[in-house]
Design an enzyme around this catalytic site. Structure first.
Site, PDB file in Angstrom:
ATOM      1  N   LYS A 135      39.884  33.847  52.613  1.00 20.26           N
ATOM      2  CA  LYS A 135      39.395  35.235  52.611  1.00 20.26           C
ATOM      3  C   LYS A 135      39.595  35.904  53.957  1.00 20.26           C
ATOM      4  O   LYS A 135      39.836  37.106  54.016  1.00 20.26           O
ATOM      5  CB  LYS A 135      37.915  35.275  52.212  1.00 20.26           C
ATOM      6  CG  LYS A 135      37.721  35.119  50.718  1.00 20.26           C
ATOM      7  CD  LYS A 135      36.435  35.774  50.249  1.00 20.26           C
ATOM      8  CE  LYS A 135      36.290  35.661  48.749  1.00 20.26           C
ATOM      9  NZ  LYS A 135      34.952  36.002  48.279  1.00 20.26           N
ATOM     10  N   LYS A 217      45.170  30.136  41.192  1.00 18.64           N
ATOM     11  CA  LYS A 217      43.979  30.337  40.361  1.00 18.64           C
ATOM     12  C   LYS A 217      43.966  31.744  39.743  1.00 18.64           C
ATOM     13  O   LYS A 217      44.362  32.699  40.412  1.00 18.64           O
ATOM     14  CB  LYS A 217      42.758  30.163  41.280  1.00 18.64           C
ATOM     15  CG  LYS A 217      41.430  30.193  40.612  1.00 18.64           C
ATOM     16  CD  LYS A 217      40.304  30.122  41.642  1.00 18.64           C
ATOM     17  CE  LYS A 217      40.020  31.475  42.254  1.00 18.64           C
ATOM     18  NZ  LYS A 217      38.717  31.609  42.892  1.00 18.64           N
ATOM     19  N   LYS A 220      40.225  37.812  39.763  1.00 20.94           N
ATOM     20  CA  LYS A 220      40.102  39.240  39.476  1.00 20.94           C
ATOM     21  C   LYS A 220      40.769  40.101  40.543  1.00 20.94           C
ATOM     22  O   LYS A 220      41.083  41.247  40.307  1.00 20.94           O
ATOM     23  CB  LYS A 220      38.643  39.645  39.254  1.00 20.94           C
ATOM     24  CG  LYS A 220      37.633  39.158  40.253  1.00 20.94           C
ATOM     25  CD  LYS A 220      36.202  39.284  39.711  1.00 20.94           C
ATOM     26  CE  LYS A 220      35.329  38.155  40.231  1.00 20.94           C
ATOM     27  NZ  LYS A 220      34.127  37.921  39.498  1.00 20.94           N
TER      28      LYS A 220
HETATM   29  P1  TYM Z   1      32.724  33.677  41.603  1.00 21.28           P
HETATM   30  O1  TYM Z   1      32.023  34.961  41.327  1.00 21.28           O
HETATM   31  O2  TYM Z   1      34.004  33.716  42.361  1.00 21.28           O
HETATM   32  O3  TYM Z   1      32.992  32.894  40.257  1.00 21.28           O
HETATM   33  C1  TYM Z   1      31.958  32.647  39.323  1.00 21.28           C
HETATM   34  C2  TYM Z   1      32.207  31.318  38.651  1.00 21.28           C
HETATM   35  O4  TYM Z   1      33.489  31.322  37.993  1.00 21.28           O
HETATM   36  C3  TYM Z   1      34.245  30.196  38.412  1.00 21.28           C
HETATM   37  N1  TYM Z   1      35.672  30.580  38.430  1.00 21.28           N
HETATM   38  C4  TYM Z   1      36.624  29.920  37.770  1.00 21.28           C
HETATM   39  N2  TYM Z   1      36.586  28.829  36.980  1.00 21.28           N
HETATM   40  C5  TYM Z   1      37.757  28.412  36.443  1.00 21.28           C
HETATM   41  N3  TYM Z   1      38.951  29.023  36.655  1.00 21.28           N
HETATM   42  C6  TYM Z   1      39.037  30.117  37.446  1.00 21.28           C
HETATM   43  N4  TYM Z   1      40.219  30.720  37.632  1.00 21.28           N
HETATM   44  C7  TYM Z   1      37.843  30.613  38.045  1.00 21.28           C
HETATM   45  N5  TYM Z   1      37.553  31.658  38.856  1.00 21.28           N
HETATM   46  C8  TYM Z   1      36.230  31.608  39.089  1.00 21.28           C
HETATM   47  C9  TYM Z   1      33.729  29.862  39.799  1.00 21.28           C
HETATM   48  O5  TYM Z   1      33.986  28.518  40.142  1.00 21.28           O
HETATM   49  C10 TYM Z   1      32.251  30.155  39.647  1.00 21.28           C
HETATM   50  O6  TYM Z   1      31.574  29.047  39.094  1.00 21.28           O
HETATM   51  N6  TYM Z   1      30.151  31.904  45.452  1.00 21.28           N
HETATM   52  C11 TYM Z   1      30.171  31.979  44.019  1.00 21.28           C
HETATM   53  C12 TYM Z   1      28.924  32.600  43.426  1.00 21.28           C
HETATM   54  C13 TYM Z   1      27.658  31.937  43.865  1.00 21.28           C
HETATM   55  C14 TYM Z   1      27.176  30.695  43.423  1.00 21.28           C
HETATM   56  C15 TYM Z   1      25.943  30.493  44.095  1.00 21.28           C
HETATM   57  C16 TYM Z   1      27.674  29.732  42.527  1.00 21.28           C
HETATM   58  C17 TYM Z   1      26.755  32.464  44.745  1.00 21.28           C
HETATM   59  N7  TYM Z   1      25.710  31.588  44.877  1.00 21.28           N
HETATM   60  C18 TYM Z   1      25.200  29.337  43.914  1.00 21.28           C
HETATM   61  C19 TYM Z   1      26.905  28.572  42.346  1.00 21.28           C
HETATM   62  C20 TYM Z   1      25.692  28.388  43.023  1.00 21.28           C
HETATM   63  C21 TYM Z   1      31.382  32.805  43.605  1.00 21.28           C
HETATM   64  O7  TYM Z   1      31.872  33.583  44.348  1.00 21.28           O
HETATM   65  O8  TYM Z   1      31.719  32.650  42.307  1.00 21.28           O
END
Ligand code: TYM
Length: 352
Positions: A135, A217, A220
């Site tokens: 990032k 990956k 969005k």
């Molecule tokens: P975020 O918003 O990027 O993604 C949310 C969830 O979706 C999963 N994910 C995917 N899984 C499979 N294939 C993909 N291409 C893909 N893209 C995203 C992510 O692994 C995630 O589970 N930091 C985290 C949010 C967060 C969080 C937490 C998660 C904040 N606090 C505490 C767990 C526990 C995030 O940015 O997820």
């Protein structure tokens, strides 16, 4: 209009559930950033599992809006994204009568514990986070301190609820590891304050790849709109994206090394239909990629059809959603305050 929640019953039952069932049912925590439309990757890697875990576990889910401002947001769009994401997650099947589902910034213990944990996290370990490196390269003009300490806020999210399990996609594995390390370190100094959480990474769908570059990956923020399927894409758009998906020149539906595009489509199809890779190979034996892509597109369209329909109902009833996130946040605040107070007392703060 959706049936309004009977607020007295909701609060009472939920409080009781949290208090009485903590011992019996394991606690699940997870969160998603409201940083734009939710993708098929988010859905298959995380949200579908969140939905399935609701009966067996005590589930606590959040929209991680505080994490989202590590990248600059336009205020009106950010506000809309938060409400849209809340409606989308409800539409996927998160039931606020069964699970807590709140907006992270509404529960002030998260930011408070994150500060405390910052003081128990080393510069070196945060510097090794691949997401930080990615990032900061991508947003070179805004490498802010929040981006750097992002994992300590995530650790706070999880540790506040004494979560046993954290269902996430594979990309969050490193953040889960640092959360466990922080918990272990803190417990080592002060006794058992935090439950050390286990990641729950599904065997299928943990890493849904871009439809245009299947070595990357699905995300969005991808500039190529055809790379990423979102929950709000219309059936026509979904089908077009799958038909344009990058594959290889073999024309043989088989899971194998070097066939990243086909492997990815097989993973998506398997996740939705429950079929094994062997069954999928048998189903498409002698057929071309065209037939296979159409089948994957149709499976995704049918999976997402009810989500899109329910989204329309929720987004039209902002009062219902407000009631859901407000009640959930009240309970989360109360529950998480216990852990925060315990941690602060151990450190030596004078408690109010
Ligand atoms: P975020 O918003 O990027 O993604 C949310 C969830 O979706 C999963 N994910 C995917 N899984 C499979 N294939 C993909 N291409 C893909 N893209 C995203 C992510 O692994 C995630 O589970 N930091 C985290 C949010 C967060 C969080 C937490 C998660 C904040 N606090 C505490 C767990 C526990 C995030 O940015 O997820």
């Amino acid at each position: 209009m959706l049936t309004p929640i009977n607020s007295t019953l909701f609060t009472f039952e939920r409080n009781n559930k949290m208090e009485q069932q903590t011992e019996k049912k394991k606690i699940v925590f997870s969160a998603i950033q409201p940083s734009g439309t939710i993708t098929l990757g988010n859905y298959l890697g995380a949200v579908k599992n969140w939905v399935n875990m609701q009966d067996e576990f005590n589930c606590i889910y959040a929209l991680a809006d505080l994490h989202t401002i590590t990248v600059r947001q336009e205020p009106a769009k950010f506000r809309k994204n938060i409400i849209d994401a809340y409606a989308s997650i409800l539409a996927c099947g998160i039931d606020p009568e069964k699970s807590l589902f709140f907006i992270q910034s509404h529960v002030n213990t998260h930011a408070q514990l994150a500060w405390v944990l910052n003081c128990y996290t080393q510069f070196g370990e945060l510097s090794r986070m691949t997401q930080f490196k990615d990032k900061s390269a991508k947003h070179a003009d805004n490498v802010n301190a929040g981006l750097f300490t992002y994992p300590t806020l995530m650790a706070a999210d999880i540790l506040l609820y004494q979560a046993d399990m954290v269902p996430v996609g594979a990309d969050q594995k490193q953040h889960l590891e640092i959360s466990r390390n922080i918990a272990d370190r803190f417990n080592g100094l002060y006794g058992n304050v935090f439950k050390v959480p286990e990641p729950y990474i599904p065997t299928k769908g943990a890493r849904v790849m871009s439809l245009q570059d299947p070595t990357k990956k699905m995300s969005k923020s991808d500039e190529n709109v055809n790379a990423c399927v979102t929950l709000m894409d219309s059936p026509d758009v979904i089908m077009k994206k799958f038909k344009r998906a990058v594959t290889d020149s073999e024309a043989c539906v088989k899971y194998a090394e070097g066939k990243d595009g086909i492997n990815n489509l097989m993973g998506i199809y398997s996740c939705i239909t429950g079929k094994t890779f062997e069954q999928i190979e048998a189903e498409f034996e002698g057929k071309g990629y065209g037939d296979f892509k159409t089948a994957v597109g149709e499976a995704v369209i049918e999976e997402l059809r009810p989500v899109r329909e329910k989204y329309e109902q929720y987004i039209a009833d902002k009062t219902y959603m407000q009631e859901c996130y407000t009640k959930s946040a009240e309970i989360a605040q109360k529950y998480s305050q216990r852990t925060l107070s315990k941690a602060m007392k151990k450190i030596g703060f004078v408690m109010p």
